[in-house]
Scaffold this active site. Sequence first.
Site, PDB file in Angstrom:
ATOM      1  CG  MET A  50     -36.053  31.489 130.116  1.00 53.74           C
ATOM      2  SD  MET A  50     -36.746  31.725 131.755  1.00 53.74           S
ATOM      3  CE  MET A  50     -36.881  30.056 132.341  1.00 53.74           C
ATOM      4  CE  LYS A  85     -54.047  30.644 111.346  1.00 50.66           C
ATOM      5  NZ  LYS A  85     -54.835  29.570 110.690  1.00 50.66           N
ATOM      6  CE1 TYR A 117     -27.555  27.345 133.758  1.00 52.88           C
ATOM      7  CE2 TYR A 117     -28.921  28.020 131.893  1.00 52.88           C
ATOM      8  CZ  TYR A 117     -28.465  28.213 133.201  1.00 52.88           C
ATOM      9  OH  TYR A 117     -28.935  29.272 133.923  1.00 52.88           O
ATOM     10  NE  ARG A 129     -57.560  22.576 110.853  1.00 52.43           N
ATOM     11  CZ  ARG A 129     -56.748  23.589 110.501  1.00 52.43           C
ATOM     12  NH1 ARG A 129     -55.432  23.493 110.717  1.00 52.43           N
ATOM     13  NH2 ARG A 129     -57.231  24.664 109.929  1.00 52.43           N
TER      14      ARG A 129
HETATM   15  C1  LIG Z   1     -54.651  29.644 109.245  1.00 51.93           C
HETATM   16  C2  LIG Z   1     -55.703  29.459 108.243  1.00 51.93           C
HETATM   17  C3  LIG Z   1     -55.618  30.094 106.975  1.00 51.93           C
HETATM   18  C4  LIG Z   1     -54.383  30.825 106.510  1.00 51.93           C
HETATM   19  O1  LIG Z   1     -53.488  29.911 105.941  1.00 51.93           O
HETATM   20  P1  LIG Z   1     -52.105  30.384 105.267  1.00 51.93           P
HETATM   21  O2  LIG Z   1     -51.486  29.129 104.794  1.00 51.93           O
HETATM   22  O3  LIG Z   1     -51.311  31.008 106.373  1.00 51.93           O
HETATM   23  O4  LIG Z   1     -52.444  31.350 104.202  1.00 51.93           O
HETATM   24  C5  LIG Z   1     -56.716  30.007 106.136  1.00 51.93           C
HETATM   25  N1  LIG Z   1     -57.816  29.304 106.497  1.00 51.93           N
HETATM   26  C6  LIG Z   1     -57.907  28.649 107.673  1.00 51.93           C
HETATM   27  C7  LIG Z   1     -59.151  27.877 107.972  1.00 51.93           C
HETATM   28  C8  LIG Z   1     -56.858  28.691 108.578  1.00 51.93           C
HETATM   29  O5  LIG Z   1     -56.957  28.032 109.739  1.00 51.93           O
END
Ligand SMILES: *Cc1c(COP(=O)(O)O)cnc(C)c1O
Length: 368
Positions: free
Chosen positions: A313, A38, A264, A136
Site C-alpha cells: 500500500m 477533469k 508480502y 457513450r
Molecule cells: C476527456 C475528454 C476530452 C479530452 O480528451 P483528450 O484525449 O485528453 O484530449 C475531450 N472531450 C470530451 C468529451 C472528453 O470527455
Amino acid sequence: MPKAQETILEIDLKSLKYNVAFIKSKLKNDTKFLAVVKAFAYGSDTVEIAKYLEHLGVDYFAVAYADEGIALRKAGIRTPILVLHPLPFNFKTLIEHCLEPSLYSSRVLKAFVAVAKDLKQKNYPVHIKFNTGLNRLGFAESETETVLNILDKNDAIKVKSLFSHLAASEVLEEKMFTLNQIETFKSIAKKVTKGLGYQPLLHQSNTSGILNYPEAHFDMVRSGIGLYGFGNDPKFDSYLKPIATLKTIISQIHTLKVGDTLGYNRAFKATEPIKTATLPIGHADGISRQFGNGKGFVFINGKKAAILGNVCMDMIMVDTTNIDCEEGDEVIVFGPEHTANQLSGSINSISYEIITAVSQRVKRVFLR
Ligand SMILES: *Cc1c(COP(=O)(O)O)cnc(C)c1O
C-alpha cells in the site's frame, strides 16, 4: 530544483505553457481553446493548473462532474466551465455555481429546463451533445427534431454550443470512420442551427482530433492529454513535454542472500545475492499492483530498477543490484525523460491511466 526528500509530484508550468502554444500552433487564429481539466487536471492539480491556464487566456474549461467545476469556482476561476457529464441530481448547484451543462438526452435536457425555470433563469448557457459514433453520451441524429421542440418551448436556456466526441481520432486505420463522424456532426449542426435560428459554437475534437483532423476543429477544440504532454503518437509525443514528474527517494537498502524472500506473500525469492531499495510509494499513491513482480520499474541515478515482489500500500521494493546508489538518493517513477507512457506499456495501460492515478496523498510541487 533541489533533490526530492519525500514522494512528490513535480509539475512544470513552463512545460504546460509550451504545450498550449504547440497545440495552438495547429489551430486557426480564431479557433477557441477549451482546456480539459477533469480528474484533477489529469492527475496533476486542479486549481494551480486552471489558474495558470486562465492566466494563459484559454477560452473555456471542461470538467467531467459538477463537483469538479464547483472546486474551480471556489478557487476563483471565472472562465466558462463546461460540465461534460452532469447528472440531474446536481443541476441546481450547477446553476448556483455558473457551470454550463452538457445535455445529452431528452431526459436530461427536460430535467435541466425544469430546474432552470424553477430558478427563474433566462438564456442559461447549455451545450447540446450529439452521438456520432462513440455511443457513450449524446442525442442521436434522428432526435434533432425532438431537441428543437424542447428548446423551442422555452427561454430558460440558450444553446451556447453543439458538440460531439470522436471515437478513434488517434487510430489512423479508423480514418474512414472518423471522417464519417465529422460529416454526421456537420449535418446535425446544420439542421439544429437552422431550427434554432442562431449560430451556437461547434466543437468535436479532443487532442488527437486536433492533431490529426484539422477539418474537425470547427469553432473550438477540447484539449486534455496534450496539455499534460502526451499526443497518443510517438510523432506528437516528441513535440510535447510531459508536465509532471513523479519522484521519490530510497528509504532503506537491503542485501538478500540466495533463498531470502521479499515483500508480502514472499512473492519474490532471491536465486542469487541481490541488493534492493525500499521506496516510500505504493498502490495508495498510484502505483498499481499490476506493476509488481518485475513488470514496472523506476529510475535511480539514470538506471532502470525493476519492481520486485508485490506492490504494498505504501511502499515498493526495487532491484538495485547493479546500481550505484545509497539511502536518500532520488528516484524517478516517471517524468519527461522516462515517460508515463513508457511505464504504462508494461501493464497494457495508457498514459491517461498512469498520470490520473497519482493519489491526493502525494504532495504537488510547482516549477514556475
Ligand atoms: C476527456 C475528454 C476530452 C479530452 O480528451 P483528450 O484525449 O485528453 O484530449 C475531450 N472531450 C470530451 C468529451 C472528453 O470527455
